[in-house]
Design an enzyme around this catalytic site. Structure first.
Site, PDB file in Angstrom:
ATOM      1  N   ASP A  18       8.163  -3.916  24.202  1.00 39.30           N
ATOM      2  CA  ASP A  18       8.016  -4.566  23.676  1.00 39.30           C
ATOM      3  C   ASP A  18       8.707  -5.981  23.370  1.00 39.30           C
ATOM      4  O   ASP A  18       8.851  -6.454  23.776  1.00 39.30           O
ATOM      5  CB  ASP A  18       7.816  -3.630  22.242  1.00 39.30           C
ATOM      6  CG  ASP A  18       6.379  -4.522  21.691  1.00 39.30           C
ATOM      7  OD1 ASP A  18       5.264  -5.666  21.480  1.00 39.30           O
ATOM      8  OD2 ASP A  18       5.122  -3.774  21.592  1.00 39.30           O
ATOM      9  N   HIS A  50       4.588  -8.871  18.376  1.00 39.53           N
ATOM     10  CA  HIS A  50       3.812  -7.148  18.057  1.00 39.53           C
ATOM     11  C   HIS A  50       4.205  -6.550  18.273  1.00 39.53           C
ATOM     12  O   HIS A  50       4.190  -5.408  17.525  1.00 39.53           O
ATOM     13  CB  HIS A  50       3.739  -8.266  19.375  1.00 39.53           C
ATOM     14  CG  HIS A  50       2.468  -7.078  19.744  1.00 39.53           C
ATOM     15  ND1 HIS A  50       2.910  -5.832  20.847  1.00 39.53           N
ATOM     16  CD2 HIS A  50       1.643  -7.672  20.326  1.00 39.53           C
ATOM     17  CE1 HIS A  50       2.065  -5.013  21.062  1.00 39.53           C
ATOM     18  NE2 HIS A  50       0.568  -5.752  20.791  1.00 39.53           N
ATOM     19  N   SER A 224      -3.128  -2.412  21.155  1.00 44.80           N
ATOM     20  CA  SER A 224      -1.461  -2.101  21.376  1.00 44.80           C
ATOM     21  C   SER A 224      -1.565  -1.587  19.519  1.00 44.80           C
ATOM     22  O   SER A 224      -0.666  -0.241  19.221  1.00 44.80           O
ATOM     23  CB  SER A 224      -0.951  -3.681  20.912  1.00 44.80           C
ATOM     24  OG  SER A 224      -1.400  -4.158  22.095  1.00 44.80           O
TER      25      SER A 224
END
Length: 282
Positions: A18, A50, A224
């Protein structure tokens, strides 16, 4: 997402490919390893947010929110591999290097699960093939690979790579399948494989965010956010039965999903049910 079995994922390592990770209070001392494949920075950081958010969904303890933002497996171990920059973009070579690193170091850090909440379209056949080959090497090595279906829907054939691999566990968002939020990727894949494998909510999920006081939370949406729910659930299952193979886990996910009444290429086996899944881990 709490469970009535009292499982926490203790001791099970989840590797996140990530944007990195911020040392949020919810992670405590459980960030076992941080590797930056872009810039070589040694300390944990996340210049996008994220990666911190996805890790919080799977592994956050809820310490900064009095338990309100507790992750699925709050005692699981965190291995953060930064392969995306501050804009969420990345290069094939960095992702593949991270996958190779996992193959070499999974035993050292207790890595059992790989969470890949990123993906790319199939417009570049070479890139597509390389990513598929990379995740399937991890799967064939016995690791539990969980990938996002991507947010390129609603058109058919919109599952992103490496989620389009027939082997790995591909996750879509159950609340982003229809109407205005219909962005969850759906099959069939280029190889005519039905995907995703299952779905779980991914819209406006509250989880950890980078911040000066290490107690910040924010909401994000997408497949996600659905993916680490499944990664955390697998950590709970492996705490209960450490010897389960990735195929056995995949079949338990299949058998415990709840049918939403949508086509298979939209919902997969159906919506994830945590208690029903854990009941099958005996």
């Amino acid at each position: 997402m709490n469970n009535r079995f009292g499982l926490t994922g203790k001791g099970v390592g989840i590797a996140y490919l990530d944007t990195g990770i911020f040392p949020h209070i919810d992670f405590g001392s459980r960030i076992l390893c941080f590797r930056d494949f872009l810039y070589g920075v040694r300390r944990p950081y996340d210049d996008n947010g994220h990666g911190t958010h996805t890790a919080g969904i799977a592994a956050g303890s809820g310490a900064g929110s009095s338990g309100a933002c507790r992750g699925v497996a709050p005692e699981s171990l965190i291995i953060s591999l930064k392969v995306l920059d501050r804009r969420g973009n990345g290069q094939k070579r960095d992702v593949l290097r991270a996958m190779e690193w996992i193959l070499e170091n999974s035993g050292r850090y207790g890595i059992r699960i790989i969470n890949i909440s990123v993906g790319t379209t199939e417009q570049n056949p070479e890139l597509h093939a390389a990513l598929i080959a990379g995740v399937e090497r991890l799967w064939d090595a016995g690791l539990h690979v969980v990938t996002a279906a991507g947010n390129m829907g609603p058109d058919p054939g919109s599952v992103t790579a490496p989620g389009s691999s027939r082997k790995v566990i591909t996750v879509g968002s159950s609340d982003m399948l229809v109407d205005r939020q219909a962005v969850s990727g759906r099959g069939p894949t280029r190889e005519c494989v039905c995907k995703p494998d299952l779905v779980t909510p991914g819209f406006e999920i509250l989880s950890c965010a980078p911040g000066g006081d290490a107690r910040r939370y924010t909401r994000k949406s997408g497949t996600s956010m659905s993916t680490p729910v499944i990664s955390g659930a697998i950590a709970l299952a492996l705490e209960k039965r450490p010897g389960l193979s990735n195929v056995e886990i995949k079949m338990a996910l299949r058998d415990s999903a709840g049918d939403l009444g949508y086509p298979h290429n939209l919902q997969g086996w159906g919506e994830f049910r945590l208690d029903r899944f854990l009941e099958r881990i005996v």
